[in-house]
Scaffold this motif. Structure first.
Motif, PDB file in Angstrom:
ATOM      1  N   SER A 164      -3.116  23.639 -13.033  1.00 33.69           N
ATOM      2  CA  SER A 164      -3.215  24.760 -13.553  1.00 33.69           C
ATOM      3  C   SER A 164      -2.822  25.141 -14.942  1.00 33.69           C
ATOM      4  O   SER A 164      -2.889  26.252 -15.366  1.00 33.69           O
ATOM      5  CB  SER A 164      -2.371  25.964 -12.859  1.00 33.69           C
ATOM      6  OG  SER A 164      -2.619  25.780 -11.210  1.00 33.69           O
ATOM      7  N   GLU A 165      -2.892  23.924 -15.624  1.00 32.47           N
ATOM      8  CA  GLU A 165      -2.677  24.038 -16.911  1.00 32.47           C
ATOM      9  C   GLU A 165      -4.209  24.425 -17.802  1.00 32.47           C
ATOM     10  O   GLU A 165      -5.277  23.971 -17.419  1.00 32.47           O
ATOM     11  CB  GLU A 165      -2.252  22.812 -17.571  1.00 32.47           C
ATOM     12  CG  GLU A 165      -1.906  22.688 -19.021  1.00 32.47           C
ATOM     13  CD  GLU A 165      -1.074  21.482 -19.304  1.00 32.47           C
ATOM     14  OE1 GLU A 165      -1.264  21.042 -20.750  1.00 32.47           O
ATOM     15  OE2 GLU A 165      -0.604  20.567 -18.468  1.00 32.47           O
ATOM     16  N   LEU A 166      -3.729  25.336 -18.706  1.00 32.34           N
ATOM     17  CA  LEU A 166      -5.065  25.991 -19.454  1.00 32.34           C
ATOM     18  C   LEU A 166      -5.795  24.757 -20.265  1.00 32.34           C
ATOM     19  O   LEU A 166      -4.959  24.112 -20.782  1.00 32.34           O
ATOM     20  CB  LEU A 166      -4.792  26.979 -20.375  1.00 32.34           C
ATOM     21  CG  LEU A 166      -4.564  28.202 -19.547  1.00 32.34           C
ATOM     22  CD1 LEU A 166      -3.688  29.492 -20.589  1.00 32.34           C
ATOM     23  CD2 LEU A 166      -5.843  28.912 -19.202  1.00 32.34           C
ATOM     24  N   VAL A 167      -7.068  24.688 -20.162  1.00 32.03           N
ATOM     25  CA  VAL A 167      -7.693  23.511 -21.164  1.00 32.03           C
ATOM     26  C   VAL A 167      -7.357  24.020 -22.325  1.00 32.03           C
ATOM     27  O   VAL A 167      -6.950  23.104 -23.348  1.00 32.03           O
ATOM     28  CB  VAL A 167      -9.288  23.743 -21.041  1.00 32.03           C
ATOM     29  CG1 VAL A 167      -9.779  22.865 -21.927  1.00 32.03           C
ATOM     30  CG2 VAL A 167      -9.566  23.201 -19.555  1.00 32.03           C
ATOM     31  N   LYS A 168      -7.509  25.172 -22.994  1.00 29.86           N
ATOM     32  CA  LYS A 168      -7.107  26.065 -24.172  1.00 29.86           C
ATOM     33  C   LYS A 168      -6.050  26.830 -24.118  1.00 29.86           C
ATOM     34  O   LYS A 168      -6.280  27.753 -23.721  1.00 29.86           O
ATOM     35  CB  LYS A 168      -8.381  26.317 -24.896  1.00 29.86           C
ATOM     36  CG  LYS A 168      -9.497  25.306 -25.282  1.00 29.86           C
ATOM     37  CD  LYS A 168     -10.617  25.842 -25.838  1.00 29.86           C
ATOM     38  CE  LYS A 168     -11.576  24.869 -26.235  1.00 29.86           C
ATOM     39  NZ  LYS A 168     -12.720  25.370 -26.834  1.00 29.86           N
ATOM     40  N   PRO A 169      -4.825  26.504 -24.489  1.00 35.98           N
ATOM     41  CA  PRO A 169      -3.684  27.455 -24.456  1.00 35.98           C
ATOM     42  C   PRO A 169      -3.983  28.801 -25.322  1.00 35.98           C
ATOM     43  O   PRO A 169      -4.777  28.604 -26.052  1.00 35.98           O
ATOM     44  CB  PRO A 169      -2.549  26.717 -24.901  1.00 35.98           C
ATOM     45  CG  PRO A 169      -2.855  25.283 -24.828  1.00 35.98           C
ATOM     46  CD  PRO A 169      -4.310  24.959 -25.074  1.00 35.98           C
ATOM     47  N   VAL A 170      -3.513  29.716 -24.786  1.00 35.12           N
ATOM     48  CA  VAL A 170      -3.734  31.196 -25.510  1.00 35.12           C
ATOM     49  C   VAL A 170      -2.336  31.282 -26.516  1.00 35.12           C
ATOM     50  O   VAL A 170      -1.504  31.402 -25.826  1.00 35.12           O
ATOM     51  CB  VAL A 170      -3.933  32.220 -24.574  1.00 35.12           C
ATOM     52  CG1 VAL A 170      -3.846  33.495 -25.236  1.00 35.12           C
ATOM     53  CG2 VAL A 170      -5.080  32.072 -23.457  1.00 35.12           C
ATOM     54  N   VAL A 171      -2.734  31.380 -27.645  1.00 36.63           N
ATOM     55  CA  VAL A 171      -1.851  31.693 -28.750  1.00 36.63           C
ATOM     56  C   VAL A 171      -1.040  32.789 -28.599  1.00 36.63           C
ATOM     57  O   VAL A 171      -2.112  33.977 -28.813  1.00 36.63           O
ATOM     58  CB  VAL A 171      -2.210  31.126 -30.124  1.00 36.63           C
ATOM     59  CG1 VAL A 171      -1.280  31.466 -31.274  1.00 36.63           C
ATOM     60  CG2 VAL A 171      -2.629  29.780 -30.199  1.00 36.63           C
ATOM     61  N   ILE A 172       0.173  33.153 -28.947  1.00 36.92           N
ATOM     62  CA  ILE A 172       0.784  34.265 -28.839  1.00 36.92           C
ATOM     63  C   ILE A 172       0.773  34.508 -30.345  1.00 36.92           C
ATOM     64  O   ILE A 172       1.912  33.745 -31.144  1.00 36.92           O
ATOM     65  CB  ILE A 172       2.048  34.497 -28.246  1.00 36.92           C
ATOM     66  CG1 ILE A 172       1.947  34.235 -26.889  1.00 36.92           C
ATOM     67  CG2 ILE A 172       2.775  35.843 -28.659  1.00 36.92           C
ATOM     68  CD1 ILE A 172       3.207  34.039 -26.009  1.00 36.92           C
ATOM     69  N   VAL A 173       0.058  35.398 -30.954  1.00 32.38           N
ATOM     70  CA  VAL A 173       0.104  35.544 -32.619  1.00 32.38           C
ATOM     71  C   VAL A 173       1.268  36.158 -32.958  1.00 32.38           C
ATOM     72  O   VAL A 173       2.110  35.700 -33.928  1.00 32.38           O
ATOM     73  CB  VAL A 173      -1.168  36.490 -32.875  1.00 32.38           C
ATOM     74  CG1 VAL A 173      -1.072  36.706 -34.369  1.00 32.38           C
ATOM     75  CG2 VAL A 173      -2.511  35.612 -32.461  1.00 32.38           C
ATOM     76  N   GLN A 174       1.729  37.294 -32.197  1.00 31.24           N
ATOM     77  CA  GLN A 174       2.894  38.117 -32.748  1.00 31.24           C
ATOM     78  C   GLN A 174       3.462  38.806 -31.525  1.00 31.24           C
ATOM     79  O   GLN A 174       2.513  39.413 -30.628  1.00 31.24           O
ATOM     80  CB  GLN A 174       2.741  38.891 -33.607  1.00 31.24           C
ATOM     81  CG  GLN A 174       3.833  39.728 -34.273  1.00 31.24           C
ATOM     82  CD  GLN A 174       3.373  40.781 -35.379  1.00 31.24           C
ATOM     83  OE1 GLN A 174       2.302  41.196 -35.610  1.00 31.24           O
ATOM     84  NE2 GLN A 174       4.398  40.805 -36.471  1.00 31.24           N
ATOM     85  N   ALA A 175       4.725  38.861 -31.253  1.00 37.28           N
ATOM     86  CA  ALA A 175       5.106  39.662 -30.359  1.00 37.28           C
ATOM     87  C   ALA A 175       6.273  40.574 -31.104  1.00 37.28           C
ATOM     88  O   ALA A 175       7.026  40.302 -31.866  1.00 37.28           O
ATOM     89  CB  ALA A 175       6.272  38.923 -29.474  1.00 37.28           C
TER      90      ALA A 175
END
Length: 171
Positions: free
Chosen positions: A157-168
């Motif tokens: 279930s690991e993403l091929v390309k992780p989704v970056v959290i630009v800013q919280a």
């Protein structure tokens, strides 16, 4: 344009410790540049390690190396706080692990049975549950896009390309 979603914290009288831990992490910019790495059928999970460190890096090791003062070093909850009045319904956020945090997940469906009290063997005490501390209130289209992303073929279930959290940010 950047994709985004907005969360609302659980009422502080229901989940004071977990809410505080998450807001401290946001305040100290812990999530900026981190990423969502897991796209399971029931949740999307974010990790506080950087892509270069890998999602498997132990949180305890990461906590020791945080670049914030000693009083703020631990971003895990000190106990498995839980309220039956704020269960793991669809689009709620919960801390992962035991002790939980800083990694968190967004439930894609009602996960009360799989992440609520008495649900997981890795918890140290009978009846423990993953803390559920917030809910998504807008940006459901962003979550749908993330849920549609490709995962590795090894059934992890690991993403091929992780989704970056630009800013919280705290609104």
């Amino acid at each position: 344009p950047q994709n985004k979603f907005v969360i609302e914290m659980a009422p502080v009288d229901l989940m004071p410790h977990s809410t505080h831990v998450f807001l401290e992490a946001v305040h100290h910019k812990v999530w900026n540049g981190k990423f969502f790495w897991l796209n399971a059928f029931h949740l999307l999970q974010a990790t506080a390690t950087s892509p270069a460190q890998g999602a498997g890096r132990k949180i305890e090791e990461w906590n020791r190396n945080l670049d914030i003062n000693d009083a703020k070093k631990s971003l895990s909850v000190t106990f498995q706080e839980y309220s039956h009045e704020f269960p793991h319904e669809a689009y709620t956020l919960g801390f992962a692990g035991s002790p939980s945090g800083p990694d968190f997940y967004i439930s894609k469906k009602d996960n009360s049975e799989s992440h609520g009290p008495n649900s997981q063997e890795h918890h140290e005490l009978p009846g423990d549950a993953d803390p559920c501390f917030a809910k998504v209130i807008s940006g459901f289209d962003t979550l749908a896009k993330m849920s549609a992303l490709e995962v590795k073929k090894d059934h992890s279930s690991e993403l091929v390309k992780p989704v970056v959290i630009v800013q919280a940010v705290i609104l």
